[in-house]
Design a protein around this motif. Sequence first.
Motif, PDB file in Angstrom:
ATOM      1  N   VAL A   1      64.048 -25.644 105.685  1.00 15.26           N
ATOM      2  CA  VAL A   1      64.740 -26.254 104.551  1.00 15.26           C
ATOM      3  C   VAL A   1      65.651 -27.368 105.019  1.00 15.26           C
ATOM      4  CG1 VAL A   1      64.729 -24.210 103.106  1.00 15.26           C
ATOM      5  CG2 VAL A   1      66.551 -24.529 104.766  1.00 15.26           C
TER       6      VAL A   1
ATOM      7  N   ARG B   1      56.622 -28.588 103.257  1.00 12.75           N
ATOM      8  CA  ARG B   1      57.746 -27.751 103.608  1.00 12.75           C
ATOM      9  C   ARG B   1      57.374 -26.290 103.401  1.00 12.75           C
ATOM     10  NH1 ARG B   1      62.411 -26.665 101.339  1.00 12.75           N
ATOM     11  NH2 ARG B   1      62.017 -27.650  99.343  1.00 12.75           N
TER      12      ARG B   1
ATOM     13  N   VAL C   1      67.850 -24.067  98.773  1.00 13.52           N
ATOM     14  CA  VAL C   1      67.085 -24.236  97.541  1.00 13.52           C
ATOM     15  C   VAL C   1      67.262 -25.666  97.040  1.00 13.52           C
ATOM     16  CG1 VAL C   1      66.921 -23.477  95.144  1.00 13.52           C
ATOM     17  CG2 VAL C   1      67.363 -21.824  96.938  1.00 13.52           C
ATOM     18  N   THR C   2      66.173 -26.364  96.928  1.00 21.99           N
ATOM     19  CA  THR C   2      66.246 -27.729  96.406  1.00 21.99           C
ATOM     20  C   THR C   2      66.032 -27.689  94.892  1.00 21.99           C
ATOM     21  OG1 THR C   2      63.886 -28.047  96.662  1.00 21.99           O
ATOM     22  CG2 THR C   2      65.266 -28.692  98.530  1.00 21.99           C
TER      23      THR C   2
ATOM     24  N   LYS D   1      66.760 -35.356  95.697  1.00 17.75           N
ATOM     25  CA  LYS D   1      65.626 -34.503  96.090  1.00 17.75           C
ATOM     26  C   LYS D   1      65.935 -33.747  97.366  1.00 17.75           C
ATOM     27  CE  LYS D   1      61.896 -37.327  94.285  1.00 17.75           C
ATOM     28  NZ  LYS D   1      60.927 -38.338  94.614  1.00 17.75           N
ATOM     29  N   ARG D   2      66.630 -34.411  98.297  1.00 18.60           N
ATOM     30  CA  ARG D   2      66.899 -33.775  99.589  1.00 18.60           C
ATOM     31  C   ARG D   2      67.985 -32.712  99.514  1.00 18.60           C
ATOM     32  NH1 ARG D   2      67.515 -38.617 102.161  1.00 18.60           N
ATOM     33  NH2 ARG D   2      69.667 -38.080 102.540  1.00 18.60           N
TER      34      ARG D   2
ATOM     35  N   ASP E   1      62.605 -26.696  94.187  1.00 15.59           N
ATOM     36  CA  ASP E   1      62.387 -25.247  94.259  1.00 15.59           C
ATOM     37  C   ASP E   1      62.779 -24.570  92.946  1.00 15.59           C
ATOM     38  OD1 ASP E   1      61.582 -25.443  96.895  1.00 15.59           O
ATOM     39  OD2 ASP E   1      63.604 -25.158  97.688  1.00 15.59           O
TER      40      ASP E   1
ATOM     41  N   SER F   1      70.175 -29.598  99.047  1.00 10.95           N
ATOM     42  CA  SER F   1      69.801 -28.198  98.838  1.00 10.95           C
ATOM     43  C   SER F   1      71.047 -27.350  98.609  1.00 10.95           C
ATOM     44  CB  SER F   1      68.963 -27.667 100.004  1.00 10.95           C
ATOM     45  OG  SER F   1      69.772 -27.367 101.100  1.00 10.95           O
TER      46      SER F   1
ATOM     47  N   GLY G   1      72.241 -24.178 103.096  1.00 10.70           N
ATOM     48  CA  GLY G   1      71.511 -24.638 101.927  1.00 10.70           C
ATOM     49  C   GLY G   1      70.121 -24.022 102.018  1.00 10.70           C
TER      50      GLY G   1
ATOM     51  N   LYS H   1      71.118 -20.321  98.816  1.00  6.95           N
ATOM     52  CA  LYS H   1      69.889 -19.638  98.373  1.00  6.95           C
ATOM     53  C   LYS H   1      70.059 -18.820  97.103  1.00  6.95           C
ATOM     54  CE  LYS H   1      67.521 -19.579 102.724  1.00  6.95           C
ATOM     55  NZ  LYS H   1      67.896 -19.220 104.061  1.00  6.95           N
TER      56      LYS H   1
END
Length: 647
Positions: A336, A331, A352-353, A581-582, A356, A584, A350, A587
Amino acid sequence: MIPNSSNLGEVVDLELAAGEERKRLGQFFTGSRVSRLLAALAEAQDARRIVDPMAGTGDMLAACLDVGAAPELLAAVDVDARPLAHARKRFRSETTTLTSIASSAFVSEVWQQAGHEWDLVITNPPYVRYQRTSSTVGNVPAADAIRTGLIDCLRRSTSLGKRDREVFLTAATSYSGLSDLAVPCWILCMSLVGLGGRVALVVPNTWLSRQYAGPVRQLLWRFFDIEFVVEDVDASWFRDAQVRTTLIVSRRVPDKQLRPNDSRCWNIRLKSTAGDGRSLVGNLITDCGEKLPEIEFARRVREHHLLSGEGLLVDATSTNTLLSPPHTRARSRGDVPQLPALLSEVPIQGGVTLRDMGWMVGQGLRSGANDFFYVRRSGARFSSALLPGQALVLPQDALHPAVFRQSELHGKAVVSVADAVVYVVTLARYVHPADASRDDPRRIMTGDLLRLVDSATAKTYVRAGSARPLPALSAVMPNARDKGPCGRPTFWYHLPPFTDRHRPALFVARVNGHDVRPFVNLGRELVVDANFSTLWPFRPDAAPAEAVFALLASSWAAAWLETACTVMGGGALKVEAADLKRMSFPKVATAASGELADIGAALMDDYSTHLMRCLEIAGALGYSDYENTLRAVVDERRSTRCRGRKW
Ligand SMILES: C[S@@+](CC[C@H](N)C(=O)[O-])C[C@H]1O[C@@H](n2cnc3c(N)ncnc32)[C@H](O)[C@@H]1O
C-alpha cells in the motif's frame, strides 16, 4: 558535424532568447545559490569528467568549479548557441577549458564526439510543456524528434551494457507523448552516467510523482542509489517559480532490479531562513572560514554529523517516499502507499485508498475554450466573456448549471443547482445555420445564441506565436466529428456528453489558498469544472458519500496533502487527482464507514464545526492520540506557504 566552441567563435550574438522563445526553450537559469549546493552535494570536486547537457549560460558548471572541481573535461551542451556564448565568456579566465557544443542534446553524434561515460551529469533540464514542443520551431526539435533522437543516443551509447540498454530503451519508448520535455532529458542524463558517477538534477517538487514520470522513476530506482533529496520548503529558491523545487543527487550502481537503496538517502528540507544572500545554507554554516558553506554543509551531512539549525530538517532514511519504488504491477494486498515521510512519527499505517473504498478520482470538465463554453447568469439574462457588457437571452436547454470557481461557493459545503451562477453552453440540441442539413432534427440557432457562436468563430487567440481561431484550438477541434454520439456530425461547439467525472458526487479545488476542503454536488446535478478534482462512487458497495466527505475533511487528509502536494509560486497548494488517488487512510476506514458517514453528514450540515468533527473522525479512525501532531504538521505547513499572502 557538430559545431563546437572553436567553430562558433565569437559570431554568436550574446543576446538571450525572450518571451515565447524563452519558454519554448525552457530557458530559466539556475543561479549560483542553487547550483552550488547541488554541485557540493554531488561532490563535483572529485569528478574528472563533468557535463551539463542543457547548460544554458553555464551556472551549474561554474558552480562545480566554485566548489573545487578541476575536471579533465568540462562540457556544456545547449540547443541554443546564445547562452553558450555567455558560458564561454565567463569561463575564459578559468584554468579549466570549457568544451561547448551548440546542438540539441538528443543528437547521438554529440555524445560520440564528447563521450558517453561521465562522472557527473549535472543540470536543471528544460521544463517545457508538451504543447510547446509538438512541432519543430527553429532549432528546437519537436517532441517526436526528441524521442527518436533519445532512442538513437541510447542505441549508440557505449556506457550502457546490453541489458541496461534494453531497460533504458523501454523507458524511452514508453514515456507518454504528452510528457514534459524534462522526461526525455532526464532519461538521457541518467544514461550518460558511468558506474560510480552521479547525476545531479533540479526538479519540481512533485514532478517525480507525476504519472508521466513513471519510466524515469523506474530507471532512477533500478540504476541509482538516491543520496540526497533536498526540498525548497517555502518555494524561495526561484523568484518566478510556480512550483516548489527539489534537488536530487543519485549515484549510478549496477542494476538493482527493484531492491531498495543500500545506502542512506538524506532527506533535507531547507527553509528560506536556512540561507542568506550568498548561499542556501549560509545561516546554517557560519563557522567555515574561507570555505564555501555548501561544501561544509555537504561534508557534515555526508559524515552523519547531525545537523540542526533554524530552517533545516534533516531526516536520514533508507528511502524517500517521493521516490518510493514504482508500482510495476497491480497493487496487491499489503502493498500500500505509505504515509509521506513527515507523518512517519504517527505509528498508524495508511492502508486504504479512496479506490479501495469504491471511489474514483478524476478531473472536472476541461472545455477547451472557457470564454465560449461558460456564461454567467444575472437574473434571467446571461453574460459572456466574448460579448462583454451585453445581457444575453439564451435558451434553457442550451445551458447546464456548473461550478467554475471555489469563490462562487461562498464557503458552503453542499452546493446545488439553486447556487449556480455559471452555466456551461451545451448545444447537443442545436446546430449553426451554416451546419444545418434538411434531415437534421436539431434546432437551428437563432438570436443571442447564434451571435454568441458567431462571436466565438471570429475570436482568435495567440498560441505558440501565431493567431488561432477559437474553433481551431487544440482542445476544441476534436469536438468536430463526422459522426458524434448522436449519430450525426458534431461541430466544434458541441461538447462531448458529460461523464461521471464531470458530474461528480464530491469535489476538491485543485488550487487551494488556505485549507483543502471537500464539497458536495447535491444530486450530482452540477457540472464541475477542471479547476476541481472530482470524486464519484463506482461500485455498488462503495462507502457512502458522507463517509468519504469526512475522510477528505480530516486532519489526516490535510496533513497528507500539505505534505505531498505542490506549493505553487504564490503559496497556494495544488491538489491534483493523482494526489487524492495516492492518499491512503488507516485500515479501519472501511469498517468505520458507518460512523464516518454520521460525522460527515453533521459536517455537511454545519462546516463551522470542522475542528470538533476532526476529533471525532480521529476517534473513528483510531488516531486520536495523534490528532494534535497531525494538526501541528498542517498548521506549520500552511503558515509557511501562506506567509504574507492574502487570499
Ligand atoms: C532550465 S535551463 C537550465 C540551464 C542550465 N542547466 C542551468 O541550470 O542554469 C534549460 C536549458 O536547456 C536548453 N535546451 C532546451 N532544449 C534543449 C535540447 N533539446 N538540447 C539541449 N539543450 C536544450 C535551453 O536552451 C536552456 O538553456
